[in-house]
Scaffold this active site. Structure first.
Site, PDB file in Angstrom:
ATOM      1  N   LYS A  35      -2.939  42.325  76.490  1.00 19.23           N
ATOM      2  CA  LYS A  35      -2.020  41.294  76.983  1.00 19.23           C
ATOM      3  C   LYS A  35      -0.878  40.984  76.002  1.00 19.23           C
ATOM      4  O   LYS A  35       0.225  40.650  76.421  1.00 19.23           O
ATOM      5  CB  LYS A  35      -2.786  39.997  77.274  1.00 19.23           C
TER       6      LYS A  35
ATOM      7  N   GLU B  17      -0.295  31.481  83.819  1.00 18.64           N
ATOM      8  CA  GLU B  17      -1.572  31.345  84.514  1.00 18.64           C
ATOM      9  C   GLU B  17      -2.577  32.184  83.739  1.00 18.64           C
ATOM     10  O   GLU B  17      -2.195  33.134  83.053  1.00 18.64           O
ATOM     11  CB  GLU B  17      -1.450  31.863  85.950  1.00 18.64           C
TER      12      GLU B  17
ATOM     13  N   SER C 286      -9.193  48.226  77.429  1.00 19.07           N
ATOM     14  CA  SER C 286      -8.179  47.171  77.452  1.00 19.07           C
ATOM     15  C   SER C 286      -8.493  45.969  76.566  1.00 19.07           C
ATOM     16  O   SER C 286      -7.578  45.261  76.165  1.00 19.07           O
ATOM     17  CB  SER C 286      -7.954  46.701  78.885  1.00 19.07           C
TER      18      SER C 286
HETATM   19  C1  LIG Z   1      -6.608  40.599  81.805  1.00 11.94           C
HETATM   20  C2  LIG Z   1      -7.431  41.749  81.498  1.00 11.94           C
HETATM   21  C3  LIG Z   1      -7.579  42.815  82.413  1.00 11.94           C
HETATM   22  C4  LIG Z   1      -7.032  42.785  83.803  1.00 11.94           C
HETATM   23  O1  LIG Z   1      -5.648  42.725  83.885  1.00 11.94           O
HETATM   24  P1  LIG Z   1      -4.749  43.993  84.221  1.00 11.94           P
HETATM   25  O2  LIG Z   1      -3.425  43.396  84.477  1.00 11.94           O
HETATM   26  O3  LIG Z   1      -5.351  44.653  85.436  1.00 11.94           O
HETATM   27  O4  LIG Z   1      -4.772  44.876  83.049  1.00 11.94           O
HETATM   28  C5  LIG Z   1      -8.300  43.914  82.018  1.00 11.94           C
HETATM   29  N1  LIG Z   1      -8.891  43.969  80.807  1.00 11.94           N
HETATM   30  C6  LIG Z   1      -8.779  42.974  79.912  1.00 11.94           C
HETATM   31  C7  LIG Z   1      -9.466  43.100  78.597  1.00 11.94           C
HETATM   32  C8  LIG Z   1      -8.051  41.836  80.226  1.00 11.94           C
HETATM   33  O5  LIG Z   1      -7.946  40.839  79.334  1.00 11.94           O
END
Ligand SMILES: *Cc1c(COP(=O)(O)O)cnc(C)c1O
Length: 405
Positions: free
Chosen positions: A93, A115, A382
């Site tokens: 993020k 949000e 992620s």
């Molecule tokens: C917010 C988040 C997601 C989902 O958001 P995307 O916009 O689909 O990437 C996925 N993995 C993590 C670790 C997140 O914090």
């Protein structure tokens, strides 16, 4: 439909998806943002500033790590992990909030609103607000505040105001509604920092560009270590920002298969999952046209997922387009599959993933059996699992952490 690699078009459309469906007052702010972003993109000073922050503050480039023991336990495939979990604040993020924060400063805004679902985007926005000396207010569903109380504390420590949202299911979709409502009355001083590739144009494009650093690095790195491009890219999809960030720089490499994994929740019966691309139909939500989980009257449906970050009934318009144009495939992984994925990665590699990318890891087990021998797979990792330890403990150690499953 033939895949077009240069979208969105000037009206913010990806084929039939995207666009701007917003109140009049917000229209002017979107135009202002689009102009500011077009200028910033051409400004080498902006690009250098962002590059420096990504390197010095966030910790880029992130490693592309060969997961040897995970690969061996899956058999056949070679898995590389793109380690976004190692970034400052613990997820991808921050790539986006640093970009949008710099834009906000450029536009002379002194306040950020956001949000948040799992709280990761809220934390990343609060972090950047502190870094740039901006005010910050984060809208969060009451249910998510309960599930992710650690992130609520983090945001408050960073100086942000966290506003509880008590409407609807008290989750991410309701937090989006309140953030948009707040923006309508504060657009002059406030930048709305959207956390994924959703919302009205230009957000899906803007956020995708800021997240594309993931795929740009991964493309260079895999060529260096493996001498060729990967066979498969795999990433979890909530709104879709980490997935599109990984996919987009490979979009013209037609032999690279792209697979997005959505939250299959408890089961794929209506109301029990958040698998929008797998089960949704076209509709408008939060300012853009995309696929949407809705009932036959067009009412947005409830969603369920073990991971708050994937618990959203919409999805970015570019993913809806990739699916329609058959450039990417999308599948669902259940809560149980995600838990298995988290445990597998923890035990084979010593890496505790967030529950969102754990969906992609869990999905790898059945996928690996269908791939050619020695297939090269890059998984977008992620985020890290610290925020989900409580949830995992409740599910994996129901008799208390001291007893084994
Ligand atoms: C917010 C988040 C997601 C989902 O958001 P995307 O916009 O689909 O990437 C996925 N993995 C993590 C670790 C997140 O914090």
């Amino acid at each position: 439909m033939r895949f077009q690699p240069t979208l969105p078009d000037r009206t913010g459309h990806f084929g039939p998806f995207g666009g701007k469906f917003v109140p009049e007052t917000v229209m002017a702010a979107l135009d202002e943002l689009e102009r500011a972003y077009a200028e910033a993109r051409r400004d080498s000073g902006f690009r250098r500033q962002l590059g420096e922050l990504l390197a010095q503050y966030a910790g880029r480039p992130t490693p592309l790590y060969f997961a040897k023991r995970l690969s061996r336990s899956l058999g056949r495939v070679r898995v590389y992990l793109k380690r976004e979990d190692l970034l400052h604040t613990g997820a991808h993020k921050i790539n986006n909030t640093l970009g949008q924060g710099l834009l906000a400063v450029r536009m002379g805004k002194r306040r950020l609103i956001a949000e948040t679902g799992a709280g990761q985007h809220g934390v990343a926005t609060a972090t950047v607000a502190a870094l740039f000396g901006l005010e910050c207010e984060v809208f969060m569903g009451e249910e998510d505040m309960r599930r992710q109380s650690l992130n609520v504390v983090r945001m408050r420590l960073l100086g942000a105001r966290v506003t509880a949202v008590r409407s609807g299911t008290r989750t991410l979709k309701d937090a989006c509604n309140d953030a948009i409502r707040n923006w309508v009355t504060t657009v002059r001083t406030t930048h709305y920092c959207i956390g994924s590739v959703v919302g009205p144009h230009p957000y899906p494009r803007l956020v995708r560009d800021f997240q594309s650093v993931i795929g740009e690095e991964a493309r260079r790195q895999i060529r260096k270590v493996a001498g060729r491009l990967p066979d498969v890219l795999l990433a979890c999809v909530g709104g879709g920002s980490n997935a599109i960030g990984l996919f987009h720089p490979f979009r013209n490499d037609r032999r690279v298969r792209m697979i997005g994994v959505e939250a299959g929740g408890r089961s794929l019966t209506p109301g029990h999952h958040a698998a929008t691309l797998v089960k949704g139909r076209p509709g408008v939500l939060h300012g853009s046209r995309s696929l949407l989980l809705q009932d036959r009257f067009g009412q947005v449906m409830e969603t369920q997922s073990i991971s708050a970050g994937l618990d959203y009934p919409g999805v970015g318009p570019e993913h809806a387009y990739y699916q329609l144009a058959k450039r990417a495939e999308y599948a669902a992984a259940s809560d149980a599959t995600a838990l298995r994925g988290a445990a597998l990665l923890a035990r084979t590699e010593g890496i505790l993933p967030a529950l969102e990318p754990a969906h992609a890891i869990g999905y790898l087990e059945p996928l690996a059996r269908r791939l050619p021998r020695n297939a090269l797979v890059i998984v977008g990792l992620s985020g890290r699992g610290d925020k989900d330890v409580q949830t995992m403990a409740e599910r994996l150690f129901p008799n208390g952490p001291a007893r084994r499953v």
